[in-house]
Design a protein around this motif. Structure first.
Motif, short mmCIF file in Angstrom:
data_model
loop_
_atom_site.label_atom_id
_atom_site.label_comp_id
_atom_site.label_asym_id
_atom_site.label_seq_id
_atom_site.Cartn_x
_atom_site.Cartn_y
_atom_site.Cartn_z
N LYS A 49 0.07 1.76 -5.51
CA LYS A 49 -0.91 1.67 -4.42
C LYS A 49 -0.46 0.57 -3.46
O LYS A 49 0.32 -0.31 -3.82
CB LYS A 49 -2.32 1.38 -4.95
N GLU A 106 -1.62 10.18 3.55
CA GLU A 106 -2.95 10.74 3.30
C GLU A 106 -2.91 12.26 3.40
O GLU A 106 -3.52 12.96 2.60
CB GLU A 106 -3.96 10.16 4.28
N LYS A 111 -4.83 9.05 -1.92
CA LYS A 111 -6.25 8.71 -1.81
C LYS A 111 -6.40 7.42 -0.99
O LYS A 111 -5.83 6.40 -1.34
CB LYS A 111 -6.83 8.52 -3.21
N THR A 113 -9.04 4.61 0.56
CA THR A 113 -10.38 4.05 0.43
C THR A 113 -10.45 2.69 1.12
O THR A 113 -9.42 2.06 1.35
CB THR A 113 -10.79 3.87 -1.05
N GLU A 126 -3.75 4.96 -2.52
CA GLU A 126 -3.27 5.14 -3.90
C GLU A 126 -2.49 6.45 -4.00
O GLU A 126 -2.92 7.48 -3.48
CB GLU A 126 -4.45 5.16 -4.87
N ASP A 128 -1.12 9.32 -6.36
CA ASP A 128 -1.21 9.97 -7.67
C ASP A 128 0.05 10.77 -7.95
O ASP A 128 0.65 10.66 -9.01
CB ASP A 128 -2.43 10.90 -7.72
#
Length: 153
Positions: A49, A106, A111, A113, A126, A128
């Motif tokens: 991240k 993105e 992700k 936030t 982040e 994944d």
């Protein structure tokens, strides 16, 4: 006599409570350590991240020198290895390409936030699946204020 046994029991109870473990490398002052970008050293990192925020937000937990607290935007790049230290980024020549690629990441499924902290907000991206690989480098023979070269794969 009963009071002594009661006091000893209470003291043993306090000594037996488990403290919350702190993971990561600690500095001598008990703060979490950060890795830094150094001239002449090639850094290749695959992030888990990336966080963007004010240096003051990270100074509560991490060993951020006082002379960096007045910086505007800084970034922490967290490596895939959970035991690795995050890479602390203050150089604008590194921050600009990272910010530029956030929308692209993105779109690819990362992700994004925003987390509210006591002193402001932290933007977090982040990864994944298929995290990017980031290469950061500046030659030893470059001038002090020459920009870093950032390549994102």
């Amino acid at each position: 006599m009963k009071e002594i046994y009661l006091m000893m029991s209470v003291i043993l109870l306090f000594l037996a409570t488990k403290k919350k473990p702190v993971f990561g490398q600690l500095t001598l002052t008990g703060e979490l350590a950060l890795d830094w970008v150094k001239q002449g050293e090639e850094i290749r990192i695959t992030p888990r991240k990336i966080e963007f925020g004010s240096a003051k937000l990270y100074a509560e937990d991490f060993n951020v020198p006082e002379w960096h607290l007045e910086r505007g935007l800084v970034a922490l790049i967290w490596p895939q290895d959970e035991w690795g230290n995050p890479l602390f980024i203050t150089q604008k020549s590194i921050l600009k390409p990272l910010e530029f690629h956030c929308a692209e990441w993105e779109e690819k499924g990362a992700k994004v936030t925003t987390v509210k902290a006591q002193l402001g907000h932290i933007s977090r991206i982040e990864f994944d699946e298929s995290p990017p690989e980031i290469l950061i480098y500046k030659d030893d023979e470059e001038k002090q204020f020459a920009p870093y070269q950032v390549t994102i794969y």
